[in-house]
Motif scaffolding. Structure first.
Motif, PDB file in Angstrom:
ATOM      1  N   ARG A 144       0.553  17.111   1.492  1.00  0.00           N
ATOM      2  CA  ARG A 144      -1.167  16.610   1.717  1.00  0.00           C
ATOM      3  C   ARG A 144      -2.204  17.008   1.156  1.00  0.00           C
ATOM      4  O   ARG A 144      -2.799  18.402   1.334  1.00  0.00           O
ATOM      5  N   TRP A 164       7.986  14.182   1.156  1.00  0.00           N
ATOM      6  CA  TRP A 164       7.263  13.218   1.567  1.00  0.00           C
ATOM      7  C   TRP A 164       5.459  13.449   1.032  1.00  0.00           C
ATOM      8  O   TRP A 164       5.090  14.920   1.048  1.00  0.00           O
ATOM      9  N   GLU A 166       1.459  12.986   1.191  1.00  0.00           N
ATOM     10  CA  GLU A 166       0.454  11.871   2.182  1.00  0.00           C
ATOM     11  C   GLU A 166      -0.732  11.930   1.332  1.00  0.00           C
ATOM     12  O   GLU A 166      -1.428  13.660   1.257  1.00  0.00           O
ATOM     13  N   SER A 167      -1.755  10.990   0.177  1.00  0.00           N
ATOM     14  CA  SER A 167      -3.154  11.368   0.161  1.00  0.00           C
ATOM     15  C   SER A 167      -2.903  12.568  -0.946  1.00  0.00           C
ATOM     16  O   SER A 167      -3.807  13.114  -1.118  1.00  0.00           O
ATOM     17  N   ASN A 189       2.976   8.006   0.723  1.00  0.00           N
ATOM     18  CA  ASN A 189       1.614   6.721   1.840  1.00  0.00           C
ATOM     19  C   ASN A 189       0.371   7.786   1.058  1.00  0.00           C
ATOM     20  O   ASN A 189      -0.420   8.084   0.875  1.00  0.00           O
ATOM     21  N   SER A 190      -0.278   6.769   0.457  1.00  0.00           N
ATOM     22  CA  SER A 190      -1.505   6.406   0.188  1.00  0.00           C
ATOM     23  C   SER A 190      -1.726   7.805  -0.919  1.00  0.00           C
ATOM     24  O   SER A 190      -2.370   8.534  -1.145  1.00  0.00           O
ATOM     25  N   SER A 191      -1.172   7.511  -1.739  1.00  0.00           N
ATOM     26  CA  SER A 191      -0.779   8.893  -3.029  1.00  0.00           C
ATOM     27  C   SER A 191      -0.401   7.853  -4.228  1.00  0.00           C
ATOM     28  O   SER A 191      -0.093   7.262  -4.914  1.00  0.00           O
ATOM     29  N   SER A 213       0.048   3.252  -2.246  1.00  0.00           N
ATOM     30  CA  SER A 213       0.608   4.039  -3.197  1.00  0.00           C
ATOM     31  C   SER A 213       0.205   3.565  -4.596  1.00  0.00           C
ATOM     32  O   SER A 213       1.274   3.637  -4.835  1.00  0.00           O
TER      33      SER A 213
END
Lengths: 648, 182
Positions: A144, A164, A166-167, A189-191, A213
């Motif tokens: 993250r 996993w 995220e960002s 996600n959002s990466s 992403s």
């Protein structure tokens, strides 16, 4: 003397460097149970370590939740990860929670964080997680707000999720293997701008999943035996190159709203769908799709976005090229093209003829294309046969479109198209006009054994003509719904269906000259239960009806026109109402009294309690019948006539 | 006198046993007062999906069986579903997805329930025209609902026995749209 002094100084200086360097990178030893000069737990060693130190962990089993808040290299003594196992002491806390940059972790098995993460990089850069095994975690590696890290050669199995993000941006994820995780092998996600290379994902719900992403690269990766192989949603400008997506239950590769992506050299075999695009401005080159139930697909039948992709004929479906034409005029594709699937977007004067197209989402897909001809093609075992969206002045003639899972022909928002002399059998529906398709002619088509209906018109598809079609063995021969009005249904033959004609909330259609026999119900005019609109003001005359039940009318409709000269469907000299036969040969028209011999019954026929056919046709030799039975006075001939403005 | 009373008591007990055999009642009925809910069911169609026929059929079936049903409607995000389940202390979370592109949200429901810390406190169920037992097993849903009757049967079984039986489906039952029209 001077040289000797320099030599001594150099030796001292070198020694100082060595001492200082060893002081900045000490090695701390951790052993199960601990011993003299060793730490019994990783956390003790980390607490004692300085930035840049190495922590060498002896093989064994450790039960800990470790906070790594210094730049350290934490490695196992035995390079085989299953010899050094770290289990979450508290399953709700990560096994390793890394909050410092430039941490290296290698050679362990991380397990038991079934409510949280195996390794959690939070706000971290420049770290490397390599050569580890993970199992029984919720998410094995979680990033993250972590950028420019490397995750390499890890094995991720039997957890809810593998890796996993995220960002988290610009990470390199390579040579990892995810197997038998419950949800995702790799989830982003959002990466943005991450690279996934040489990874493998099998036995997951989703192999590789990206959402929001953009700019990521998926290279040389394998996804197999998942439900979904590679799935991108809202992740544009991605590059998918040389990946293999085989034997996934649903999609091999799916791009949803992931525009301006490039797919090059991918293989998608033996999936339900091979490669499916719901995106635009993509480039596809040298992709191969084989043995999928649907090799290639782009867009659903209500898609209205841009479809401007660059897909050349180097892309193959079952060894045949994909033709994806955009803005092309005056081109013919015939059997010499060996086309496997054809898309025409914004084209003009295209001829598609004598093609064999099978095993794709659509055999032929035309959008915003005019003045074209689709003729003599054989299209089967697709999701849908031929789709026309927002097209006009296009002819579909003499095509055999059979055994497709969905509809044989779909015309969405089309005008002035001619669908003629086609065969549509064993599909879900034969010919579907939807989304306000107007002024089209469906003529002399044969549609049989379609599980829903042979022809359906919906979503305010108005002013179309259905003429001379032969329709049989469906739930509905013709189905009108969604305020589809002012259509003309004439001279069609409909047999062996649950309903010959079924309407829901459709009025002002003219239904004449049709032969409906052997159906459970001939004509059924119904309310649209979703909005309460009734089927009113339809004119139904000169039809031959010989069904278990000839008519149901839950609206207010007109079942005859004025008595007019002209040969009717029963051979009589006047047009008027309909011929009401019965499979037993004792239908109203077969038994009605006709004293004036005009071959129109002397009495009206009660279609329902409120709707009458005032001029029912009769056969040449009616049986004697009680004159008073069913007789109505002129005053009783009211409701439907007054409402719809029709009278005898 | 006493002997007669003992005989009466015996007959009474015997009668109760026979009654239980002849008129079996569900566990929910036997342990709840009138109007008391058997359990709370949160149900929704997943995000991006507007198919409600199957979901509403299941909701109605649960209501008929005395469950408290909170029907959130269609196109409901996994986050919203999990938040409501937590707030209402739901016993069951059912989701319906009828498209190949929306089934994935059923994974997210599992994830969000876990993120909310209540995954082990609720029983999850999935249904929809493309959803299968294999999909339910893969994503870790507790119940695959082939239709309304099946959903209720399995939900009650989990309450009674703590385990989920095989699919129980009547001849005409399905969460898919069947012959309803486009």
């Amino acid at each position: 003397m001077k040289g000797k002094r320099i030599l001594i100084l150099t030796a001292v200086f070198t020694l100082l460097i060595l001492i200082s360097s060893s002081a900045s990178a000490s090695t701390l030893y951790v052993k199960e149970g601990g011993d003299t000069g060793e730490y019994g737990s990783l956390q003790e060693a980390i607490n004692a370590a300085n930035e840049g130190d190495v922590i060498l962990v002896g093989e064994g089993r450790y039960s800990e939740n470790v906070l790594v808040n210094k730049s350290l290299e934490i490695i196992s003594e035995n390079k085989c990860p299953n010899k050094t196992v770290i289990t979450a002491q508290d399953p709700e806390t990560p096994v390793f929670h890394v909050t410092s940059d430039f941490v290296k972790i290698s050679g362990f098995t991380f397990k038991g964080a079934n409510s949280t993460y195996g390794i959690y990089l939070e706000g971290v850069s420049g770290s490397k997680i390599s050569n580890n095994y993970f199992s029984e975690n919720w998410r094995s590696i979680m990033l993250r707000d972590s950028h420019e890290n490397t995750l390499e050669n890890n094995r991720l199995a039997n957890s809810d999720n593998g890796i996993w993000l995220e960002s988290s941006e610009q990470n390199i994820i390579k040579d990892n293997r995810a197997a038998s995780n419950r949800h995702y092998g790799f989830y982003l996600n959002s990466s943005q701008n991450n690279t996934l290379q040489n990874n493998c994902a099998s036995g997951e719900a989703v192999g590789i999943y990206m959402e929001n992403s953009s700019g990521c690269r998926i290279l040389n990766s394998k996804t197999s035996n998942n439900f979904y192989g590679i799935y991108l949603i809202d992740s544009g400008e991605s590059l998918l190159e040389n990946n293999t997506a085989n034997s996934n239950e649903m999609y091999g590769i799916y791009l949803g709203n992931s525009n301006e992506s490039v797919l090059r050299g991918n293989k998608a075999n033996s999936n339900q769908w091979g490669i499916y695009l719901n995106s635009s401005f993509n480039t596809l080159q040298n992709n191969t799709m084989s043995c999928n139930s649907r090799n290639f697909g782009a867009y659903t039948y209500h898609y209205r976005g841009e479809m401007n992709n660059t897909i050349d004929t180097s892309n193959m479906v079952d060894g045949k090229p994909i033709y994806y034409l955009v803005g092309v005029s005056n081109q013919t594709l015939d059997s010499d093209s060996n086309a496997g699937v054809v898309y025409c977007i914004n084209c003009e004067n295209i001829t598609l003829k004598d093609l064999y197209l099978e095993n794709s989402s659509f055999g032929i897909y035309l959008y915003n294309t005019q003045n074209s001809l689709i003729e003599g093609n054989n299209i089967s075992n697709n999701e849908h046969g031929i789709y026309l969206g927002n097209c006009s002045i296009t002819t579909l003639r003499g095509n055999a479109v059979n055994s497709n899972e969905g509809d044989a022909f779909i015309l969405s928002s089309c005008r002035n198209c001619l669908v003629e002399d086609n065969n549509a059998s064993n599909n879900m529906a034969g010919i579907w006009l939807c989304d306000a398709s107007r002024d089209n002619v469906l003529k002399e088509n044969t549609a049989t054994s379609n599980s829903w209906c042979c022809i359906d018109l919906g979503d305010t598809s108005c002013n179309n003509t259905l003429e001379g079609n032969i329709l049989s063995e469906a739930y509905e021969g013709i189905y009108l719904y969604g305020a589809s009005e002012e259509n003309t249904l004439k001279n069609n033959t409909i047999t062996a269906s649950s309903y010959g004609l079924f309407t829901e909330g459709c009025g002002n259609n003219t239904i004449s000259g049709n032969r409906m026999s052997g159906n459970d119900v001939g004509i059924s005019l119904n309310l649209d239960w979703t909005d309460g609109t009734n089927s009113d003001c339809n004119i139904i005359y000169n039809n031959y009806l010989n069904n278990s039940k000839n008519a149901e009318d839950y609206g207010t409709n007109t079942w005859n026109i004025s008595k007019t000269n002209g040969v009717n469907i029963a051979g009589g000299p006047y047009l008027g109402g309909n011929f009401w036969a019965s499979p037993g040969g004792d239908g109203f028209s077969e038994t009605a009294l006709d004293e004036d011999k005009d071959m129109i019954s002397d009495f009206p026929y009660n279609v329902t309690e409120t709707n009458y056919d005032y001029l029912p046709l009769v056969s040449e030799k009616p049986l004697e019948k009680n004159k008073n039975a069913g007789e109505k006075t002129a005053d009783e001939k009211t409701a439907s006539e007054k409402k719809c403005g029709k009278s005898r | 006198m006493y002997r007669k009373n003992w005989n009466l008591l015996g007959l009474l007990i015997l009668g109760m046993i026979v009654y239980q055999f002849v008129f079996p009642v569900s566990a929910g009925d036997s342990c709840r007062q009138e109007n008391e809910s058997v359990g709370t069911v949160i149900i929704a169609t997943v995000e991006g999906d507007s198919h409600t026929f199957g979901k509403d059929s299941i909701a109605t079936a649960f209501e008929k069986e005395g469950f408290e049903v909170i029907n959130l409607g269609d196109s409901i995000s996994a986050e919203s579903l999990a938040a409501t389940a937590k707030e209402k202390e739901a016993d069951f979370v059912f989701s319906s997805a009828s498209m190949s592109t929306t089934m994935l949200h059923q994974i997210q429901i599992e994830e969000q329930l876990k993120a909310a810390g209540i995954r082990d406190k609720v029983i999850t169920g999935v249904g929809g025209s493309l959803v299968t037992q294999a999909w339910a097993d893969k994503i870790g849903a507790d119940i695959y609902a082939a239709g309304p009757e099946d959903a209720v049967f399995k939900a009650k079984s989990t309450l009674l026995n703590g385990s989920i039986p095989g699919t129980h489906i009547s001849a005409n039952e399905s969460t898919s749209c069947g012959n309803c029209h486009r």
